[in-house]
Enzyme design. Structure first.
Site, mmCIF file in Angstrom:
data_model
loop_
_atom_site.group_PDB
_atom_site.id
_atom_site.type_symbol
_atom_site.label_atom_id
_atom_site.label_comp_id
_atom_site.label_asym_id
_atom_site.label_seq_id
_atom_site.Cartn_x
_atom_site.Cartn_y
_atom_site.Cartn_z
ATOM 1 N N GLU A 1 -17.118 -33.227 0.894
ATOM 2 C CA GLU A 1 -17.049 -32.172 -0.128
ATOM 3 C C GLU A 1 -15.706 -32.152 -0.866
ATOM 4 O OE1 GLU A 1 -17.072 -31.759 3.126
ATOM 5 O OE2 GLU A 1 -15.883 -30.029 3.804
ATOM 6 N N HIS B 1 -14.955 -35.199 5.533
ATOM 7 C CA HIS B 1 -15.439 -34.116 4.662
ATOM 8 C C HIS B 1 -15.715 -34.650 3.259
ATOM 9 C CE1 HIS B 1 -14.326 -30.643 7.298
ATOM 10 N NE2 HIS B 1 -13.503 -31.550 7.805
ATOM 11 N N CYS C 1 -18.203 -32.954 9.908
ATOM 12 C CA CYS C 1 -17.131 -32.771 10.884
ATOM 13 C C CYS C 1 -17.657 -32.103 12.151
ATOM 14 C CB CYS C 1 -15.959 -32.038 10.253
ATOM 15 S SG CYS C 1 -14.424 -32.382 11.106
HETATM 16 N N1 GLN Z 1 -13.167 -28.573 15.717
HETATM 17 C C1 GLN Z 1 -13.518 -29.942 15.474
HETATM 18 C C2 GLN Z 1 -12.335 -30.885 15.689
HETATM 19 O O1 GLN Z 1 -11.220 -30.471 15.733
HETATM 20 C C3 GLN Z 1 -14.091 -30.108 14.087
HETATM 21 C C4 GLN Z 1 -13.103 -29.903 13.007
HETATM 22 C C5 GLN Z 1 -13.716 -29.643 11.671
HETATM 23 O O2 GLN Z 1 -14.911 -29.360 11.546
HETATM 24 N N2 GLN Z 1 -12.922 -29.722 10.614
HETATM 25 O O3 GLN Z 1 -12.519 -32.066 15.792
#
Ligand code: GLN
Length: 531
Positions: free
Chosen positions: A507, A505, A379
């Site tokens: 995970e 994600h 992410c």
């Molecule tokens: N802050 C980033 C976004 O909003 C990444 C979000 C995250 O890592 N869950 O896209």
């Protein structure tokens, strides 16, 4: 429907979630179907607006629910996919009651915590249980008995047990039995007090799971039984376990499953743990060992990254290696430099929000890229890998995400188009499982063994498609995209041993017997550096 309600006493952090998950796992191994619900006695409607420092990681469900991390434990132990209605908060219950009041549903009445809010709590629990269509629903009450916050929930559970009948509602209380260093003797008094507190709320536990640093002997169990008015078969000792995945076995060995089945007038088959035992065995005695550096900004609270830690356990079991984590606080990298990463065999840059620590993470990514150290980004880590490459390889000085620098000349990471004009912060990100289409021939394709996967997302920003051809031309390949082809989902760096990052994600969907492919890939690549 049968309910097992798990409460906690003495203090928080006793592993109620693991106890709940383990009880469920054991019931499954006896042929019963189960689901689990978590109650969180805070006023937030969901966990999505909370800083991980407050309650640990925000777990994301398939339907996009942003929930308490215990739902991650339930999903991992029970291998189920839960929906957002399996996390009930005070905020949700009050909101439902207040909305009904405004709508006029209670016209003429004084609206009160009892019965209106408690009715909402019971309704939510029943609806979640019934739509799961299982034999047994576990309900874990967050917080500690005696807290003002949990009182309406305990009252609702007391009512539920009257409504449903005692044999359909069994209470399990988890407590702490401390051992004082000087006397060296297990102390049952806090347990006695907390059971008394529970009984004052009209709830009589059927079983007590007593957490202690060591295994409690029969004398201590007898004493708890006597003072708490619970049959001795219902007193279970839960010593600190080497690994959380051993807890189902610890509870089973003491007969807790049989005892609970008897309380609920249920019959189970003989125990079938499937591959679980072998999994625990591999965790206990792995052949190899490898170290992964986790570069985060919430590293002082390890629960902030719990799903990654579990994914590495799953991946390690499959790769037959112990995965040790080196905790690296990203801000320290800014001050002390990349020396903090020296000698590590793999680097993970996980998700996150806000500017703090960003430059440290970028340094870590650069180090991984230049030194050929296996790297996984998730992410924010995916977005930062793009930023790092844009700055160092494409020479786009000041390239950034508009999240951190709205004035950047090169917004290589930019707000999702549908996020323009969104003002509310709660549940407004791109959330939950979305299809990801993977190119054949890529490393990601090799790892997933499929061209179409569903993985969970939680983000507001994305790779800006207008920089794509430049990035790809220089060797950073975006090998997976959303199903309409618009959003970038996985990147890989050509000519690097393992440099793979995902917008989603992985995970959150990792399971003991089915590790996240990308974490597994990192562990394998890290092991290969030893060869
Ligand atoms: N802050 C980033 C976004 O909003 C990444 C979000 C995250 O890592 N869950 O896209």
């Amino acid at each position: 429907m049968k309910y097992i309600i798990v409460t906690g006493g003495v203090l928080s952090g006793l592993g109620k979630g693991i106890t709940t998950s383990s009880i469920g796992r054991n019931l499954q191994s006896r042929g019963l179907s189960v689901t689990a619900i978590k109650i969180d006695p805070y006023l937030n409607v969901d966990a999505g607006t909370m800083n991980p420092f407050q309650h640990g990681e925000v777990f994301v469900l398939e339907d996009g629910g942003e929930v308490d991390l215990d739902l991650g434990n339930y999903e991992r132990f029970l291998d189920v996919r839960l929906s957002r209605d399996h996390n009930i908060t005070t905020g949700k219950a009050y909101l439902a009651a207040i909305e009904k009041e405004r709508h006029g549903d209670y016209l003429g009445s004084t609206v009160q915590i009892i019965p209106h809010v408690t009715d909402e709590i019971k309704r939510m629990i029943r609806e979640a249980a019934e739509s799961a269509g299982v034999d047994v629903t576990l309900v874990e009450i967050g917080g500690t008995v005696g807290d003002i916050e949990s009182m309406p929930f305990l009252e609702a559970m007391r009512q539920l047990s009257i409504d449903e009948g005692k044999e359909n509602c069994v209470f399990v209380h988890t407590t702490l039995v401390p051992i004082l260093p000087v006397v060296g003797e297990p102390k049952t008094k806090p347990t006695q007090h907390s059971v008394r507190e529970l009984r004052a709320a009209g709830i009589h536990p059927s079983a007590i799971v007593a957490r202690a640093p060591v295994e409690l002997d029969d004398d201590v169990k007898q004493k708890i039984s006597l003072f708490c008015d619970v049959p001795v078969e219902g007193i279970v000792s839960a010593p600190d376990a080497g690994n959380i995945y051993e807890v189902p076995m610890i509870l089973e060995q003491q007969g807790l499953t049989d005892y609970l089945l008897k309380q609920m007038a249920l019959e189970g088959t003989s125990q079938d743990l499937g591959g679980w035992k072998a999994f625990v065995e591999r965790l206990r005695n792995p052949e190899g060992e490898v170290e992964i550096a986790l570069v985060g900004k919430y590293t002082h609270l390890q629960d902030s990254y719990i799903s990654h830690l579990e994914a590495f356990q799953h991946a390690g079991a499959k790769a037959n290696a112990r995965v040790n984590i080196r905790w690296v606080e990203s801000v320290d990298l800014e001050e002390d430099g990349v020396g903090l990463l020296e000698g590590t065999q793999g680097i993970l840059v996980p998700g996150g929000f806000g500017e703090r620590g960003i430059e440290g993470k970028i340094r870590a990514i650069r180090y991984a890229r230049e030194q050929g150290i296996p790297f996984q980004g998730v992410c924010l880590g995916f977005q930062l890998a793009t930023i790092e490459f844009s700055r160092s390889v494409l020479g786009l000085e000041g390239a950034n995400s508009s999240e951190f620098d709205p004035e950047t000349p090169y917004p290589v990471v930019d707000l999702l188009p549908e996020q323009q004009g969104v003002e509310d912060m709660g549940a407004t990100m791109r959330l939950g499982a979305h299809e990801v289409v993977i190119e054949e021939g890529s490393k990601a394709h090799e790892l997933y063994g499929s061209t179409s996967i569903y993985e969970r997302h939680r983000h507001r920003y994305e790779i800006n498609p207008s920089f794509l051809s430049k990035l790809e031309g220089a060797g950073l390949r975006y090998v997976a995209r959303s199903e309409d082809g618009r959003r970038m989902d996985i990147l890989e760096l050509e000519g690097h041993p393992y440099f793979l990052a995902s917008q989603f994600h992985p995970e959150f969907t990792s399971r003991p017997l089915r590790p996240s492919p990308i974490h597994y890939g990192l562990v394998q690549a890290a092991l290969a550096t030893q060869a």
